[in-house]
Design an enzyme around this catalytic site. Sequence first.
Site, PDB file in Angstrom:
ATOM      1  N   LYS A  65      34.728  72.358  35.884  1.00 53.88           N
ATOM      2  CA  LYS A  65      33.260  72.807  35.700  1.00 53.88           C
ATOM      3  C   LYS A  65      32.742  73.803  36.589  1.00 53.88           C
ATOM      4  O   LYS A  65      32.531  73.430  37.608  1.00 53.88           O
ATOM      5  CB  LYS A  65      32.546  71.555  35.645  1.00 53.88           C
ATOM      6  CG  LYS A  65      31.046  71.800  35.087  1.00 53.88           C
ATOM      7  CD  LYS A  65      29.958  70.863  35.499  1.00 53.88           C
ATOM      8  CE  LYS A  65      29.190  71.341  36.882  1.00 53.88           C
ATOM      9  NZ  LYS A  65      28.260  72.218  36.387  1.00 53.88           N
ATOM     10  N   GLY A  92      30.449  72.910  47.008  1.00 59.59           N
ATOM     11  CA  GLY A  92      28.617  73.296  46.685  1.00 59.59           C
ATOM     12  C   GLY A  92      28.203  72.715  48.292  1.00 59.59           C
ATOM     13  O   GLY A  92      28.692  72.703  49.137  1.00 59.59           O
ATOM     14  N   SER A  93      26.851  72.531  47.963  1.00 57.73           N
ATOM     15  CA  SER A  93      25.892  72.244  48.917  1.00 57.73           C
ATOM     16  C   SER A  93      26.248  70.970  49.557  1.00 57.73           C
ATOM     17  O   SER A  93      26.720  70.158  48.866  1.00 57.73           O
ATOM     18  CB  SER A  93      24.512  72.428  48.418  1.00 57.73           C
ATOM     19  OG  SER A  93      24.204  71.408  47.399  1.00 57.73           O
ATOM     20  N   ALA A 106      23.894  68.711  50.062  1.00 59.51           N
ATOM     21  CA  ALA A 106      22.728  67.840  49.432  1.00 59.51           C
ATOM     22  C   ALA A 106      23.655  67.350  48.181  1.00 59.51           C
ATOM     23  O   ALA A 106      23.742  66.026  48.016  1.00 59.51           O
ATOM     24  CB  ALA A 106      21.480  68.567  49.118  1.00 59.51           C
ATOM     25  N   THR A 107      24.033  68.255  47.455  1.00 65.05           N
ATOM     26  CA  THR A 107      24.777  67.910  46.194  1.00 65.05           C
ATOM     27  C   THR A 107      26.101  67.091  46.607  1.00 65.05           C
ATOM     28  O   THR A 107      26.432  65.949  46.122  1.00 65.05           O
ATOM     29  CB  THR A 107      25.238  68.917  45.265  1.00 65.05           C
ATOM     30  OG1 THR A 107      23.990  69.785  45.103  1.00 65.05           O
ATOM     31  CG2 THR A 107      25.741  68.460  43.913  1.00 65.05           C
ATOM     32  N   GLY A 108      26.771  67.371  47.572  1.00 60.82           N
ATOM     33  CA  GLY A 108      27.931  66.636  48.011  1.00 60.82           C
ATOM     34  C   GLY A 108      27.791  65.209  48.460  1.00 60.82           C
ATOM     35  O   GLY A 108      28.630  64.469  48.206  1.00 60.82           O
ATOM     36  N   GLU A 117      34.052  70.544  49.861  1.00 57.52           N
ATOM     37  CA  GLU A 117      34.077  71.497  50.535  1.00 57.52           C
ATOM     38  C   GLU A 117      32.488  71.866  50.401  1.00 57.52           C
ATOM     39  O   GLU A 117      31.985  72.588  49.338  1.00 57.52           O
ATOM     40  CB  GLU A 117      34.673  72.714  49.870  1.00 57.52           C
ATOM     41  CG  GLU A 117      36.322  72.239  49.851  1.00 57.52           C
ATOM     42  CD  GLU A 117      36.903  72.594  51.336  1.00 57.52           C
ATOM     43  OE1 GLU A 117      36.129  73.360  52.014  1.00 57.52           O
ATOM     44  OE2 GLU A 117      38.066  72.145  51.433  1.00 57.52           O
ATOM     45  N   CYS A 142      30.357  80.495  52.122  1.00 58.09           N
ATOM     46  CA  CYS A 142      30.213  79.300  52.806  1.00 58.09           C
ATOM     47  C   CYS A 142      30.678  79.462  54.298  1.00 58.09           C
ATOM     48  O   CYS A 142      29.984  79.190  55.215  1.00 58.09           O
ATOM     49  CB  CYS A 142      31.256  78.108  52.380  1.00 58.09           C
ATOM     50  SG  CYS A 142      32.741  78.485  52.094  1.00 58.09           S
ATOM     51  N   GLU A 178      21.317  76.708  56.587  1.00 58.28           N
ATOM     52  CA  GLU A 178      22.053  77.637  55.976  1.00 58.28           C
ATOM     53  C   GLU A 178      21.535  78.616  55.279  1.00 58.28           C
ATOM     54  O   GLU A 178      20.997  78.383  54.209  1.00 58.28           O
ATOM     55  CB  GLU A 178      23.164  76.791  55.118  1.00 58.28           C
ATOM     56  CG  GLU A 178      24.203  77.806  54.616  1.00 58.28           C
ATOM     57  CD  GLU A 178      25.209  77.167  53.354  1.00 58.28           C
ATOM     58  OE1 GLU A 178      24.751  76.171  52.739  1.00 58.28           O
ATOM     59  OE2 GLU A 178      26.148  77.511  53.516  1.00 58.28           O
TER      60      GLU A 178
HETATM   61  P1  NAD Z   1      25.253  73.264  44.302  1.00 63.13           P
HETATM   62  O1  NAD Z   1      25.603  71.851  45.164  1.00 63.13           O
HETATM   63  O2  NAD Z   1      23.769  73.399  43.984  1.00 63.13           O
HETATM   64  O3  NAD Z   1      26.304  73.026  42.985  1.00 63.13           O
HETATM   65  C1  NAD Z   1      27.665  73.150  43.003  1.00 63.13           C
HETATM   66  C2  NAD Z   1      28.129  72.674  41.710  1.00 63.13           C
HETATM   67  O4  NAD Z   1      27.618  71.227  41.708  1.00 63.13           O
HETATM   68  C3  NAD Z   1      27.498  73.114  40.326  1.00 63.13           C
HETATM   69  O5  NAD Z   1      28.624  73.202  39.502  1.00 63.13           O
HETATM   70  C4  NAD Z   1      26.724  72.163  40.030  1.00 63.13           C
HETATM   71  O6  NAD Z   1      26.214  72.226  38.567  1.00 63.13           O
HETATM   72  C5  NAD Z   1      27.154  70.728  40.341  1.00 63.13           C
HETATM   73  N1  NAD Z   1      26.182  69.786  40.509  1.00 63.13           N
HETATM   74  C6  NAD Z   1      24.923  69.709  40.752  1.00 63.13           C
HETATM   75  N2  NAD Z   1      24.301  68.693  40.944  1.00 63.13           N
HETATM   76  C7  NAD Z   1      25.258  67.795  40.868  1.00 63.13           C
HETATM   77  C8  NAD Z   1      25.452  66.467  40.698  1.00 63.13           C
HETATM   78  N3  NAD Z   1      24.542  65.616  41.072  1.00 63.13           N
HETATM   79  N4  NAD Z   1      26.990  65.771  40.832  1.00 63.13           N
HETATM   80  C9  NAD Z   1      28.009  66.690  40.563  1.00 63.13           C
HETATM   81  N5  NAD Z   1      27.820  68.038  40.680  1.00 63.13           N
HETATM   82  C10 NAD Z   1      26.713  68.305  40.487  1.00 63.13           C
HETATM   83  O7  NAD Z   1      25.775  74.434  45.132  1.00 63.13           O
HETATM   84  P2  NAD Z   1      25.634  75.786  44.970  1.00 63.13           P
HETATM   85  O8  NAD Z   1      24.204  76.259  45.151  1.00 63.13           O
HETATM   86  O9  NAD Z   1      26.238  76.400  43.514  1.00 63.13           O
HETATM   87  O10 NAD Z   1      26.629  76.664  45.985  1.00 63.13           O
HETATM   88  C11 NAD Z   1      26.165  77.157  47.148  1.00 63.13           C
HETATM   89  C12 NAD Z   1      26.666  76.171  48.325  1.00 63.13           C
HETATM   90  O11 NAD Z   1      28.110  75.972  48.082  1.00 63.13           O
HETATM   91  C13 NAD Z   1      26.477  76.664  49.767  1.00 63.13           C
HETATM   92  O12 NAD Z   1      25.829  75.460  50.318  1.00 63.13           O
HETATM   93  C14 NAD Z   1      27.792  76.982  50.095  1.00 63.13           C
HETATM   94  O13 NAD Z   1      27.975  77.002  51.376  1.00 63.13           O
HETATM   95  C15 NAD Z   1      28.794  75.907  49.261  1.00 63.13           C
HETATM   96  N6  NAD Z   1      29.873  76.373  49.556  1.00 63.13           N
HETATM   97  C16 NAD Z   1      31.048  75.557  50.163  1.00 63.13           C
HETATM   98  C17 NAD Z   1      32.414  76.304  50.229  1.00 63.13           C
HETATM   99  C18 NAD Z   1      33.154  75.614  51.184  1.00 63.13           C
HETATM  100  O14 NAD Z   1      34.742  76.048  50.746  1.00 63.13           O
HETATM  101  N7  NAD Z   1      32.868  74.593  51.978  1.00 63.13           N
HETATM  102  C19 NAD Z   1      32.630  77.204  49.466  1.00 63.13           C
HETATM  103  C20 NAD Z   1      31.504  77.945  48.758  1.00 63.13           C
HETATM  104  C21 NAD Z   1      30.339  77.576  48.563  1.00 63.13           C
END
Ligand code: NAD
Length: 479
Positions: free
Chosen positions: A178, A229-230, A232-234, A251, A285, A382
């Site tokens: 997804k 992702g972020s 907070a969502t992680g 990640e 990231c 960040e």
């Molecule tokens: P995000 O957490 O908002 O969204 C990431 C994904 O999660 C999207 O597909 C979103 O639809 C999904 N999502 C949202 N809410 C969810 C939930 N409750 N349960 C499951 N999935 C959900 O992040 P973003 O704004 O898309 O990306 C930016 C962030 O990602 C930054 O903090 C960046 O540092 C991080 N990032 C980390 C890495 C790494 O390898 N460590 C790589 C790239 C980006």
Amino acid sequence: MAERAQNVALRTDFSLLIDGELAQSGQHLDVVDPALGAVFARCPAAGRAELDRAVAAARRAFPAWRARPFAERAALVEKLSQILRERQGTLAELLTREQGKPLAQSVAEIDRGAAQSCGMVGIEIPVEVIADDADKHIELKYRPLGVVGIITPWNAPVNLALGPLVSALYTGNTAILKPSPYTPLTTLKLGEILNEIFPAGVVNVLAGGDELGAAMTAHAGIDKISFTGSVATGKKVLASAAATMKRVTLELGGNDPAIVLDDVDVKTVAKKIFFASFVNSGQVCMAIKRIYAHERIYDDLCAALAEEAKKAKVGNGLDPATELGPLQNKMQYDKVVGLIEDTKKAGAKFLAGGEIPPGPGYFLPPTIVTDVADDSRLVQEEQFGPIVPILKFSDVEDALRRANDTRYGLSGSVWTKDLQRGAEIAARLEVGTAWVNQHRTTSAFVPFGGAKESGLGRQYSVLGLKSYMEPEVVSVAKR
Ligand code: NAD
């Protein structure tokens, strides 16, 4: 939501991939071109019914897929890598339109994703014999987990999908991928390619909003979530996965420090640090997000970085002259504009950038800032955008303490001509990866992931591959 671009035909040639079929659905996502700030494409969006169909298909496909030898699965991954290279041009153009990054960097993302993920398929996961004597034989085996849900962000949708996807498939799992609702399109096209190569159900691709991600993490038919992702969502993913004891790899975000010692060649280092901070307009990231410069080279480094920033060409990623594209979405643009304004109010010095250009498009200039307090938002949060603070230090111990004074721990770097001292200082950074005289270097054979709140687990390498498998001890009594 952004307006639709005037007089531009909406692209709609996108499908979900469920059980080997390209499918539409009753819902859709509008996708914005961030260089125009206007909708340019529309794609189907999956809801609960499509998710349930995809999970059922992935479960059905699992027994036959896991039974195939590693070498057979590896051959299909190699085919994927080859096709990605062949179709790189059209994929890269679409990636630039939805994500904003310059075309050359879209090509690089697809190349890097193909090479790095394909690089993993040579890695062996042998059975480990723990004991073998007259009384007993004990061995440790690894078997695939089942169905892996892969959730990706909007900053590098192809690269960040391919790593987990190839890890899952090569180790014998089936997958549901997804992408972010901001950048679903290149991933859906990737789905069409995957459908040419892999048997029905082995890979399913579902575009959808945040609620689809949440439904995946709660779904009893999914065995592991690989989430990028972020922070907070992680945390939400981890909490939700607990209910079904899903395995997770997280990640997450970073606030990477670079510590620059007093013996560097400032001009050479400034170019490398500038690129590692501002590539993809800082939306990486593991971008350098805080620069700690020794007082003896501080003024020279500030001047050299400001010069790089002033030279960089910001524009539409489709223009071959462009070096930095727009921010990917309005929400992130507003966040970074807010940070710039807060930093101005706090009295920081802007050596380059800082002005907010008129639209359309989510453009911001590369911005270099000094005279920022350690407890300011710009240093603590960040930023994920093109603004970076330079902070002065006189004592390396102090630089290390300040660099480590954060809840993030993705990566960091030390810059010096003294390689041994650099490695010793780097080893004291509280991060998943500490580089010396480089930043952002990753490979198929090297584990990548975050310490502290920057993540859980590692991708790539034998360590990453094993996280897509369940360790199982087989213990035989010989008498
Ligand atoms: P995000 O957490 O908002 O969204 C990431 C994904 O999660 C999207 O597909 C979103 O639809 C999904 N999502 C949202 N809410 C969810 C939930 N409750 N349960 C499951 N999935 C959900 O992040 P973003 O704004 O898309 O990306 C930016 C962030 O990602 C930054 O903090 C960046 O540092 C991080 N990032 C980390 C890495 C790494 O390898 N460590 C790589 C790239 C980006």
